[in-house]
Design a protein around this motif. Structure first.
Motif, PDB file in Angstrom:
ATOM      1  N   THR B 221      50.379 -29.651 -12.757  1.00 32.37           N
ATOM      2  CA  THR B 221      50.145 -30.627 -11.697  1.00 32.37           C
ATOM      3  C   THR B 221      48.845 -31.352 -12.023  1.00 32.37           C
ATOM      4  O   THR B 221      47.851 -30.722 -12.354  1.00 32.37           O
ATOM      5  N   VAL B 222      48.893 -32.675 -11.958  1.00 25.99           N
ATOM      6  CA  VAL B 222      47.692 -33.451 -12.267  1.00 25.99           C
ATOM      7  C   VAL B 222      47.164 -34.098 -10.994  1.00 25.99           C
ATOM      8  O   VAL B 222      47.912 -34.711 -10.233  1.00 25.99           O
ATOM      9  N   LEU B 223      45.873 -33.914 -10.772  1.00 23.53           N
ATOM     10  CA  LEU B 223      45.201 -34.550  -9.638  1.00 23.53           C
ATOM     11  C   LEU B 223      44.206 -35.565 -10.167  1.00 23.53           C
ATOM     12  O   LEU B 223      43.635 -35.406 -11.242  1.00 23.53           O
ATOM     13  N   ARG B 224      43.995 -36.610  -9.376  1.00 17.96           N
ATOM     14  CA  ARG B 224      42.953 -37.574  -9.720  1.00 17.96           C
ATOM     15  C   ARG B 224      42.401 -38.143  -8.414  1.00 17.96           C
ATOM     16  O   ARG B 224      43.180 -38.577  -7.563  1.00 17.96           O
ATOM     17  N   ASP B 225      41.102 -38.109  -8.266  1.00 20.91           N
ATOM     18  CA  ASP B 225      40.446 -38.632  -7.069  1.00 20.91           C
ATOM     19  C   ASP B 225      41.087 -38.098  -5.784  1.00 20.91           C
ATOM     20  O   ASP B 225      41.274 -38.828  -4.816  1.00 20.91           O
ATOM     21  N   GLY B 226      41.460 -36.857  -5.804  1.00 18.15           N
ATOM     22  CA  GLY B 226      42.024 -36.242  -4.607  1.00 18.15           C
ATOM     23  C   GLY B 226      43.485 -36.560  -4.364  1.00 18.15           C
ATOM     24  O   GLY B 226      44.068 -36.122  -3.389  1.00 18.15           O
ATOM     25  N   GLU B 227      44.085 -37.349  -5.253  1.00 16.70           N
ATOM     26  CA  GLU B 227      45.490 -37.713  -5.064  1.00 16.70           C
ATOM     27  C   GLU B 227      46.358 -36.976  -6.081  1.00 16.70           C
ATOM     28  O   GLU B 227      45.969 -36.797  -7.235  1.00 16.70           O
ATOM     29  N   LEU B 228      47.555 -36.621  -5.642  1.00 17.31           N
ATOM     30  CA  LEU B 228      48.509 -36.008  -6.540  1.00 17.31           C
ATOM     31  C   LEU B 228      49.052 -37.067  -7.486  1.00 17.31           C
ATOM     32  O   LEU B 228      49.558 -38.098  -7.055  1.00 17.31           O
ATOM     33  N   GLN B 229      48.953 -36.829  -8.803  1.00 17.04           N
ATOM     34  CA  GLN B 229      49.499 -37.779  -9.766  1.00 17.04           C
ATOM     35  C   GLN B 229      50.907 -37.396 -10.187  1.00 17.04           C
ATOM     36  O   GLN B 229      51.597 -38.189 -10.819  1.00 17.04           O
ATOM     37  N   GLY B 230      51.275 -36.175  -9.894  1.00 16.30           N
ATOM     38  CA  GLY B 230      52.615 -35.745 -10.254  1.00 16.30           C
ATOM     39  C   GLY B 230      52.607 -34.341 -10.805  1.00 16.30           C
ATOM     40  O   GLY B 230      51.560 -33.803 -11.159  1.00 16.30           O
ATOM     41  N   THR B 231      53.787 -33.733 -10.821  1.00 15.42           N
ATOM     42  CA  THR B 231      53.937 -32.401 -11.378  1.00 15.42           C
ATOM     43  C   THR B 231      54.952 -32.488 -12.509  1.00 15.42           C
ATOM     44  O   THR B 231      56.044 -33.025 -12.338  1.00 15.42           O
ATOM     45  N   LEU B 232      54.543 -31.998 -13.677  1.00 17.75           N
ATOM     46  CA  LEU B 232      55.397 -32.107 -14.859  1.00 17.75           C
ATOM     47  C   LEU B 232      56.108 -30.789 -15.138  1.00 17.75           C
ATOM     48  O   LEU B 232      55.520 -29.723 -15.029  1.00 17.75           O
ATOM     49  N   LEU B 233      57.387 -30.899 -15.532  1.00 17.34           N
ATOM     50  CA  LEU B 233      58.120 -29.730 -15.993  1.00 17.34           C
ATOM     51  C   LEU B 233      57.856 -29.529 -17.472  1.00 17.34           C
ATOM     52  O   LEU B 233      57.449 -30.455 -18.168  1.00 17.34           O
ATOM     53  N   LYS B 234      58.131 -28.325 -17.939  1.00 18.83           N
ATOM     54  CA  LYS B 234      57.824 -27.978 -19.327  1.00 18.83           C
ATOM     55  C   LYS B 234      58.397 -29.008 -20.306  1.00 18.83           C
ATOM     56  O   LYS B 234      57.731 -29.386 -21.267  1.00 18.83           O
ATOM     57  N   GLU B 235      59.634 -29.468 -20.046  1.00 23.17           N
ATOM     58  CA  GLU B 235      60.256 -30.379 -21.024  1.00 23.17           C
ATOM     59  C   GLU B 235      59.592 -31.769 -21.036  1.00 23.17           C
ATOM     60  O   GLU B 235      59.792 -32.533 -21.958  1.00 23.17           O
ATOM     61  N   ASP B 236      58.788 -32.063 -20.001  1.00 22.46           N
ATOM     62  CA  ASP B 236      58.103 -33.366 -19.980  1.00 22.46           C
ATOM     63  C   ASP B 236      56.680 -33.292 -20.506  1.00 22.46           C
ATOM     64  O   ASP B 236      55.953 -34.277 -20.455  1.00 22.46           O
ATOM     65  N   PHE B 237      56.276 -32.107 -20.961  1.00 30.77           N
ATOM     66  CA  PHE B 237      54.886 -31.962 -21.407  1.00 30.77           C
ATOM     67  C   PHE B 237      54.605 -32.826 -22.622  1.00 30.77           C
ATOM     68  O   PHE B 237      55.192 -32.624 -23.684  1.00 30.77           O
ATOM     69  N   ARG B 238      53.749 -33.811 -22.469  1.00 33.11           N
ATOM     70  CA  ARG B 238      53.283 -34.578 -23.620  1.00 33.11           C
ATOM     71  C   ARG B 238      51.824 -34.899 -23.402  1.00 33.11           C
ATOM     72  O   ARG B 238      51.424 -35.294 -22.319  1.00 33.11           O
ATOM     73  N   ARG B 239      51.020 -34.717 -24.451  1.00 37.99           N
ATOM     74  CA  ARG B 239      49.580 -34.851 -24.276  1.00 37.99           C
ATOM     75  C   ARG B 239      49.186 -36.226 -23.767  1.00 37.99           C
ATOM     76  O   ARG B 239      48.422 -36.380 -22.824  1.00 37.99           O
ATOM     77  N   ASP B 240      49.743 -37.282 -24.385  1.00 37.27           N
ATOM     78  CA  ASP B 240      49.315 -38.632 -23.996  1.00 37.27           C
ATOM     79  C   ASP B 240      49.675 -38.923 -22.541  1.00 37.27           C
ATOM     80  O   ASP B 240      48.929 -39.580 -21.819  1.00 37.27           O
TER      81      ASP B 240
END
Lengths: 338, 508
Positions: B221-240
């Protein structure tokens, strides 16, 4: 600022409201209430004689209270003040008994008080021992050491014609001189705290030590200074004490009530033990409160044990109130202040 | 917002250990967390990524009961809860493993494991046997009779994990577990996380380190400035993808070009400074009239070096290297000495060491002014306090109805920060090191503070800005340095550096 969905808390708790009341005023009010109680329950409380003696007897611990307040404002604590005051009086008289001139005796003893202040300050600021332990130890050391090594009598009286007696002798324009002396010390203390940069920095240091240090305040010398000033004031309080009472005992009975009053007067007056908060006006209010209370306890001829219980309970109540109003736990403090 | 939507996991009948829906937390006027949805299933390792101030800590604080949320709903084991104390969350099976260990240093490992759960009569040897069984079942090679103070950071965390297991935790939260551990210890930590997962425990793992999250987590799960940016599943993991979710921003700060050339000779030179435990051979320099921006992650050792330069940290921690000021080697013993030479450090943590909370705005500024003089003037002048206070309140646009009367606790974070800056800058310094100049500051004030910092450089001050906030680094700096693990690893021209490249340098 983004849209605020919930209304911000506008209700203030009792604690938050109380924390903003000037504690000095509150204590003045309590003192007046106590006076009313005194007038109703005793004869002669309101007599001019009695009121004037309350004031005169309050001067000693009022000065000690100012000394304690200066240290506490800088987030320190000095429990050796009462010992310094007592020992100052005793040693000066003993030196005079050994045929030293009064001026030299006073000079020597004041130098001694200065050294005690320096030792306290050095140990607290540079060795970083908690102030409570440091000053408790030095106080005991001074009191015991002087008694064992130096004193030869059980009670010392002020000799006739001594210069110390002049401190509180008679009155000027109807005001007892002791009260004038007290007022002068109060005024000087107030000027020191409010109108010198050092005094202001002491308060700032008590508010936030790390900030004071990081912005370049000489925090350690400042700490030492508070203890030195306090010790010198305590020595002066010692002279006022023998001057008003004309004698000093070398047994514990002279010491205990003073130890109690020095810190109590400051804390009751709103000088918070968490540092940086409080005014000398509050100390004045605290002094009068304790003075009136002491007087009432005597007028009601309570036993010394009962008096001790009342005073102890009072100190506990004042410290508990302080802890409640000015919590030291950062997290609580933050959530309350948002 | 983000192109990615929160993806819900198809987990059959299994209910999440913890679920948050629309949870918000405000501090003062600003949202630390704004309407966040989040869930962790049993046997899942869920990584939370984000820059500093993204709201990661706030999120786990809410789950672990350290702070209550203002809005939204939190379910724990299917039950709606609002925690007001960590003990309540612990009773419900949430165990937090902090960066700074919560173990009692002076006790042994075994004593810590069973602390608060002892029998009335307990024998040390019995305790040690139980502890050994517990630790060995996790393959933790820690002697139960050793004192906790003798353990390294990772071992302490392992003890905490073992304790969590012993207490039958359903959810274990690890806060930056790998920030101060060796590579081998890191592997061991990951193994224990995998073991928790096998036991059906939910694991939340906060990190700066994208690589770790990508390899170890089941979801991110990625947060930025207190907002949820989204939750990624394993198959969507990409560094960029993760990086752009972490740093991508709508706001771009205006860049004002330098008003003058930087002096050719450096005022401040830092050469191979090494400090235990965080800094290794850090070197950089600063010239009058320029802004040097030092980017990097928390724990890269930037503030530590700044505090050594400014005399704040005890210099006996210095393990080598030199600091030269105007060509002369300096080692300040107290901040006062540095301040006298004209070196000012503006703290990153203003609440702890930035201002006096119960003094007024004017008094804060004036006291800072007094301390900047070579000798303290004997008298304190309320008139001067008013004139200097007013001048700098105007210049730094501190907004308050009554700057004469308002205490610092009563004003907003942005205004507090301006006072902290004003307090240090009433006299023109030679070197100003400004650490996280806009952390916890409202958007309007950020631009104003950036203007002030540029003014300072144009006035001939050597300015060093330490910031983990990349848009800020890019907008302010004339030179960008990137620090990682205690030394400077890269230098960029601000016009060439984009956030992805900076982030890449800071992480790898």
């Amino acid at each position: 600022m983004g849209a605020v969905a919930t209304a911000p808390r506008t209700e203030f708790s009792l604690r938050q409201r109380l924390a903003h009341v000037e504690q000095g005023l509150f204590v003045f009010g309590m003192t007046i209430a106590l006076c009313v109680v005194g007038a109703l329950t005793t004869d002669g409380f309101l007599s001019l004689n009695n009121l004037s003696s309350i004031l005169q007897l309050s001067v000693t611990f009022g000065i000690l209270g100012i000394a304690a307040a200066i240290v506490i404002l800088g987030k320190g604590l000095d429990l050796s003040l009462a010992a310094v005051a007592i020992v100052t009086a005793q040693v000066t008289l003993e030196l005079m008994r050994r045929d030293l001139s009064e001026g030299r005796a006073i000079l020597l003893v004041v130098l001694f008080a200065l050294v005690i202040g320096l030792v306290n300050g050095f140990v607290v600021a540079f060795v970083e021992v908690p102030a409570l332990f440091t000053t408790l130890a030095t106080g005991q050391l001074v009191l015991g050491g002087v008694l064992v090594l130096f004193l030869e009598e059980n009670i010392y009286s002020l000799p006739e014609g001594s210069a110390i007696a002049v401190l509180t002798d008679g009155s000027i324009l109807g005001v007892p001189r002791a009260v004038l002396v007290g007022a002068l010390v109060f005024l000087l203390g107030w000027l020191f705290i409010s109108y010198t940069s050092v005094g202001r920095l002491i308060r700032a240091m008590g508010d936030n030590f790390d900030t004071a240090r990081a912005m370049g305040a000489p925090v350690r010398p400042l700490q030492v200074l508070t203890y030195v000033v306090a010790a010198l004031l305590a020595a002066f309080a010692g002279y006022v004490m023998i001057s008003t009472e004309n004698s000093v005992e070398t047994t514990g009975t002279a010491f205990d009530p003073l130890l109690f009053t020095a810190v109590t007067v400051a804390v009751i007056g709103g000088v918070s033990l968490s540092g940086g908060k409080g005014t000398l006006l509050g100390v004045l209010a605290g002094t009068l409160f304790v003075g009136v209370l002491n007087n009432l306890l005597v007028l009601h001829s309570f036993s010394t044990a009962t008096q001790d219980i009342v005073r102890g309970a009072l100190l506990l109540a004042a410290i508990a109130l302080d802890a409640w109003l000015h919590p030291r736990d950062e997290e609580t403090a933050k959530t309350d202040e948002l | 917002m983000s192109p990615l939507e929160a993806v819900s996991r198809q987990e059959g009948a299994e209910d999440p250990v913890v679920r948050l829906s629309g949870v918000s937390k405000r501090y003062g006027g600003a949202y630390a967390l704004n309407s966040v949805d989040f869930e962790v299933f049993p046997g899942e390792i869920h990584a939370i990524l984000g820059e500093n101030g993204a709201g990661k800590s706030t999120l786990v604080k809410i789950i672990s009961g350290a702070t209550p949320h203002d809005q939204g709903t939190l379910w724990l084991n299917g039950e709606e809860r609002v925690f007001s104390a960590p003990a309540q969350a612990a009773d419900a099976g949430v165990e937090m493993v902090y960066q700074e260990s919560s173990l009692v240093e002076s006790m042994t490992v075994a004593q810590n494991l069973f602390l608060g759960r002892e029998k009335v009569f307990n024998r040390l040897s019995g305790l040690n046997i139980l502890a050994r069984e517990l630790l060995e079942s996790h393959n933790f090679h820690i002697r139960p009779e050793h004192a906790v103070s003798s353990l390294g950071a990772a071992q302490k965390q392992m003890v905490e994990i073992a304790r969590a297991v012993h207490r039958k935790a359903k959810l274990v939260i690890l806060d930056e577990p790998t920030s101060a551990v060796t590579p081998e210890e890191r592997l061991q930590l990951f193994m224990s996380m995998q073991r928790l997962k096998r036991d059906g425990v939910g694991v939340i793992f906060i990190s700066h380190n994208i690589e770790e999250a990508l390899t170890e987590a089941d979801r991110i799960t990625v947060l930025r400035d207190g907002e949820l940016q989204g939750t990624l599943l394993k198959e969507d993991f990409r560094r960029d993808k993760v990086i752009s979710m972490m740093v991508g921003r709508d706001v771009e700060y205006a860049r004002r070009p330098a008003g003058r050339e930087a002096d050719p000779d450096p005022v401040l030179e830092v050469e191979d400074v090494t400090l235990i435990p965080l800094v290794r051979n850090m070197s950089f320099s600063a010239h009058a009239g320029e802004i040097v921006g030092i980017a990097g992650l928390v724990g890269a050792g930037r503030s530590e070096v700044a505090m050594i330069i400014a005399g704040i940290t005890k210099r006996r921690r210095l393990r080598g290297g030199k600091v030269r000021f105007r060509g002369r080697e300096v080692r300040y013993r107290t901040p006062r000495q540095a301040r006298r030479d004209g070196i000012v450090y503006i703290t990153e943590d203003r609440k702890v060491s930035g201002f006096f909370s119960h003094l007024t705005i004017f008094e804060n500024i004036y006291l800072g002014h007094l301390c900047g003089s070579k000798w303290l003037p004997p008298f304190y002048s309320p008139r001067e306090r008013r004139s200097i206070g007013q001048r700098f309140v105007d210049r730094f646009s501190v907004r308050s109805l009554q700057p004469q009367l308002a205490n610092l606790v009563e004003i907003s974070g942005g205004n507090q920060q301006k006072v902290v800056l004003a307090k240090g800058l009433t006299r023109k310094p030679v070197v100003a090191i400004i650490d996280e100049p806009t952390r916890g500051v409202d958007v309007g004030s950020i631009e104003e503070i950036h203007e002030m910092i540029r003014d300072l450089a144009d006035d001939g001050v050597a300015v060093v800005v330490i910031s983990s906030y990349l848009p800020e680094i890019r907008a302010l700096s004339d030179r960008i340095l990137v620090a990682r693990q205690g030394h400077v690893v890269a230098e960029f021209d601000p016009l060439e550096a984009d956030e992805e490249r900076l982030m890449f340098a800071a992480v790898h």
